[in-house]
Motif scaffolding. Structure first.
Motif, PDB file in Angstrom:
ATOM      1  N   LEU A 123       0.820  -1.265   0.114  1.00 58.13           N
ATOM      2  CA  LEU A 123       0.075   0.045  -0.052  1.00 58.13           C
ATOM      3  C   LEU A 123       0.732   1.287   0.084  1.00 58.13           C
ATOM      4  O   LEU A 123       0.391   2.410  -0.337  1.00 58.13           O
ATOM      5  CB  LEU A 123      -1.001   0.193   1.200  1.00 58.13           C
ATOM      6  CG  LEU A 123      -1.806  -1.243   1.157  1.00 58.13           C
ATOM      7  CD1 LEU A 123      -2.536  -1.007   2.618  1.00 58.13           C
ATOM      8  CD2 LEU A 123      -3.028  -0.846   0.290  1.00 58.13           C
ATOM      9  N   ALA A 124       2.266   1.054   0.387  1.00 56.50           N
ATOM     10  CA  ALA A 124       3.083   2.185   0.356  1.00 56.50           C
ATOM     11  C   ALA A 124       3.221   2.971  -0.933  1.00 56.50           C
ATOM     12  O   ALA A 124       3.319   2.316  -1.925  1.00 56.50           O
ATOM     13  CB  ALA A 124       4.447   1.702   0.804  1.00 56.50           C
ATOM     14  N   GLY A 125       3.195   4.486  -0.909  1.00 56.09           N
ATOM     15  CA  GLY A 125       3.242   5.086  -2.194  1.00 56.09           C
ATOM     16  C   GLY A 125       5.004   5.254  -2.283  1.00 56.09           C
ATOM     17  O   GLY A 125       5.658   4.300  -1.723  1.00 56.09           O
TER      18      GLY A 125
ATOM     19  N   GLU B 278      -3.371 -15.521   4.992  1.00 57.12           N
ATOM     20  CA  GLU B 278      -2.846 -14.727   5.764  1.00 57.12           C
ATOM     21  C   GLU B 278      -2.550 -13.381   5.239  1.00 57.12           C
ATOM     22  O   GLU B 278      -1.919 -13.345   4.017  1.00 57.12           O
ATOM     23  CB  GLU B 278      -1.416 -14.949   6.615  1.00 57.12           C
ATOM     24  CG  GLU B 278      -1.476 -16.353   7.481  1.00 57.12           C
ATOM     25  CD  GLU B 278      -2.436 -16.169   8.507  1.00 57.12           C
ATOM     26  OE1 GLU B 278      -2.312 -14.956   9.129  1.00 57.12           O
ATOM     27  OE2 GLU B 278      -3.204 -17.183   8.969  1.00 57.12           O
ATOM     28  N   VAL B 279      -3.252 -12.134   5.505  1.00 55.74           N
ATOM     29  CA  VAL B 279      -3.368 -10.894   4.778  1.00 55.74           C
ATOM     30  C   VAL B 279      -2.062  -9.902   5.583  1.00 55.74           C
ATOM     31  O   VAL B 279      -2.511  -9.795   6.561  1.00 55.74           O
ATOM     32  CB  VAL B 279      -4.605 -10.394   4.594  1.00 55.74           C
ATOM     33  CG1 VAL B 279      -4.386  -8.969   4.006  1.00 55.74           C
ATOM     34  CG2 VAL B 279      -5.630 -11.179   3.826  1.00 55.74           C
ATOM     35  N   ILE B 280      -1.180  -9.833   4.705  1.00 54.51           N
ATOM     36  CA  ILE B 280      -0.050  -8.869   5.339  1.00 54.51           C
ATOM     37  C   ILE B 280       0.250  -7.530   4.678  1.00 54.51           C
ATOM     38  O   ILE B 280       0.452  -7.722   3.237  1.00 54.51           O
ATOM     39  CB  ILE B 280       1.370  -9.606   5.480  1.00 54.51           C
ATOM     40  CG1 ILE B 280       0.841 -11.079   6.307  1.00 54.51           C
ATOM     41  CG2 ILE B 280       2.479  -8.852   6.279  1.00 54.51           C
ATOM     42  CD1 ILE B 280       2.211 -12.185   5.870  1.00 54.51           C
ATOM     43  N   THR B 281      -0.119  -6.415   5.142  1.00 53.99           N
ATOM     44  CA  THR B 281       0.197  -5.375   4.687  1.00 53.99           C
ATOM     45  C   THR B 281       1.650  -4.609   4.556  1.00 53.99           C
ATOM     46  O   THR B 281       2.064  -4.480   5.804  1.00 53.99           O
ATOM     47  CB  THR B 281      -1.045  -4.397   4.878  1.00 53.99           C
ATOM     48  OG1 THR B 281      -1.210  -4.185   6.305  1.00 53.99           O
ATOM     49  CG2 THR B 281      -2.273  -5.049   4.420  1.00 53.99           C
ATOM     50  N   PHE B 282       2.053  -3.882   3.755  1.00 56.80           N
ATOM     51  CA  PHE B 282       3.258  -3.120   3.735  1.00 56.80           C
ATOM     52  C   PHE B 282       2.998  -1.546   3.380  1.00 56.80           C
ATOM     53  O   PHE B 282       2.139  -1.537   2.152  1.00 56.80           O
ATOM     54  CB  PHE B 282       4.465  -3.871   3.018  1.00 56.80           C
ATOM     55  CG  PHE B 282       4.898  -4.732   3.699  1.00 56.80           C
ATOM     56  CD1 PHE B 282       5.906  -4.817   4.844  1.00 56.80           C
ATOM     57  CD2 PHE B 282       4.360  -6.169   3.538  1.00 56.80           C
ATOM     58  CE1 PHE B 282       6.255  -5.828   5.632  1.00 56.80           C
ATOM     59  CE2 PHE B 282       4.835  -7.233   4.093  1.00 56.80           C
ATOM     60  CZ  PHE B 282       5.835  -7.165   5.114  1.00 56.80           C
TER      61      PHE B 282
ATOM     62  N   GLY C  28      11.214   1.959   2.340  1.00 57.64           N
ATOM     63  CA  GLY C  28      11.589   0.564   3.255  1.00 57.64           C
ATOM     64  C   GLY C  28      10.207  -0.260   3.356  1.00 57.64           C
ATOM     65  O   GLY C  28      10.400  -1.658   3.429  1.00 57.64           O
ATOM     66  N   ARG C  29       9.009   0.219   3.401  1.00 58.53           N
ATOM     67  CA  ARG C  29       7.965  -0.497   3.491  1.00 58.53           C
ATOM     68  C   ARG C  29       7.712  -1.552   2.300  1.00 58.53           C
ATOM     69  O   ARG C  29       7.390  -2.655   2.062  1.00 58.53           O
ATOM     70  CB  ARG C  29       6.758   0.206   3.380  1.00 58.53           C
ATOM     71  CG  ARG C  29       6.538   0.855   4.855  1.00 58.53           C
ATOM     72  CD  ARG C  29       5.296   1.711   5.307  1.00 58.53           C
ATOM     73  NE  ARG C  29       4.120   1.100   4.659  1.00 58.53           N
ATOM     74  CZ  ARG C  29       3.036   1.961   4.480  1.00 58.53           C
ATOM     75  NH1 ARG C  29       3.094   3.132   4.469  1.00 58.53           N
ATOM     76  NH2 ARG C  29       1.962   1.164   3.972  1.00 58.53           N
ATOM     77  N   LEU C  30       8.167  -0.683   1.051  1.00 57.96           N
ATOM     78  CA  LEU C  30       8.033  -1.575  -0.278  1.00 57.96           C
ATOM     79  C   LEU C  30       9.131  -2.727  -0.390  1.00 57.96           C
ATOM     80  O   LEU C  30       8.726  -3.773  -0.452  1.00 57.96           O
ATOM     81  CB  LEU C  30       8.250  -0.822  -1.371  1.00 57.96           C
ATOM     82  CG  LEU C  30       8.744  -1.515  -2.714  1.00 57.96           C
ATOM     83  CD1 LEU C  30       7.749  -2.166  -3.225  1.00 57.96           C
ATOM     84  CD2 LEU C  30       9.531  -0.582  -3.487  1.00 57.96           C
ATOM     85  N   VAL C  31      10.381  -2.449   0.440  1.00 53.54           N
ATOM     86  CA  VAL C  31      11.261  -3.405   0.262  1.00 53.54           C
ATOM     87  C   VAL C  31      11.120  -4.689   1.204  1.00 53.54           C
ATOM     88  O   VAL C  31      11.250  -5.595   1.060  1.00 53.54           O
ATOM     89  CB  VAL C  31      12.982  -2.765   0.615  1.00 53.54           C
ATOM     90  CG1 VAL C  31      13.733  -3.882   0.853  1.00 53.54           C
ATOM     91  CG2 VAL C  31      13.074  -1.940  -0.628  1.00 53.54           C
ATOM     92  N   ASN C  32      10.613  -4.142   2.388  1.00 54.12           N
ATOM     93  CA  ASN C  32      10.138  -5.187   3.641  1.00 54.12           C
ATOM     94  C   ASN C  32       9.052  -5.965   2.873  1.00 54.12           C
ATOM     95  O   ASN C  32       9.028  -7.348   3.195  1.00 54.12           O
ATOM     96  CB  ASN C  32       9.600  -4.704   4.704  1.00 54.12           C
ATOM     97  CG  ASN C  32      10.811  -3.961   5.522  1.00 54.12           C
ATOM     98  OD1 ASN C  32      11.818  -4.365   5.452  1.00 54.12           O
ATOM     99  ND2 ASN C  32      10.497  -3.089   6.355  1.00 54.12           N
ATOM    100  N   GLY C  33       8.075  -5.582   2.041  1.00 55.43           N
ATOM    101  CA  GLY C  33       6.950  -6.369   1.443  1.00 55.43           C
ATOM    102  C   GLY C  33       7.643  -7.212   0.473  1.00 55.43           C
ATOM    103  O   GLY C  33       7.248  -8.266   0.330  1.00 55.43           O
ATOM    104  N   LEU C  34       8.603  -6.700  -0.649  1.00 57.37           N
ATOM    105  CA  LEU C  34       8.945  -7.681  -1.369  1.00 57.37           C
ATOM    106  C   LEU C  34       9.810  -8.880  -0.814  1.00 57.37           C
ATOM    107  O   LEU C  34       9.836  -9.994  -1.235  1.00 57.37           O
ATOM    108  CB  LEU C  34       9.975  -6.729  -2.379  1.00 57.37           C
ATOM    109  CG  LEU C  34       9.115  -5.781  -3.227  1.00 57.37           C
ATOM    110  CD1 LEU C  34      10.095  -4.930  -4.220  1.00 57.37           C
ATOM    111  CD2 LEU C  34       7.912  -6.691  -4.222  1.00 57.37           C
TER     112      LEU C  34
END
Length: 118
Positions: free
Chosen positions: A9-11, A114-118, A19-25
């Motif tokens: 969800l991070a822009g 399991e739904v995990i959001t970043f 950082g949120r994108l990379v953690n999600g990937l």
């Protein structure tokens, strides 16, 4: 078997968004590398803006994205709202629209993801 739905969800506007994108990937890659896991990677909201950036071979996280891009999808409505629908189309990323133009989180939960959001 583990079912995981990673939702980005991070822009693209800040260092913390990156950082949120990379953690999600990285989380998506961990699931993608596990033959016992089923992964859904969804770029939603402002997160849809990442796809054109990550498709650029010169982007720092292009290779990480490529390692999970076969599992990637984007919110159809949000791709249009954020003006990246054509770029997502050009990238060959599937769009999802099963809940009034958006991905259905309820369906993912109903399918034991399991739904995990970043």
């Amino acid at each position: 078997m583990t079912n995981a739905a990673i939702i980005i969800l991070a822009g693209t506007e800040s260092h913390s968004d990156t950082g949120r994108l990379v953690n999600g990937l990285e989380a998506a890659k961990e699931f993608a590398d596990d033959p016992e896991a089923d992964l859904e990677l969804i770029f939603d909201g402002a997160g849809t803006q990442w796809i054109p950036e990550l498709e650029d071979e010169d982007h720092d996280y292009h290779e990480l994205y490529q390692s999970v891009s076969d599992d990637a999808a984007a919110c159809d409505f949000c791709a249009g709202a954020f003006g990246v629908d054509e770029a997502i189309d050009d990238a060959g990323v599937v769009t999802v629209d099963d809940n009034d133009g958006h991905p259905s989180i309820r369906s993912l939960v109903g399918d034991d993801y399991e739904v995990i959001t970043f």
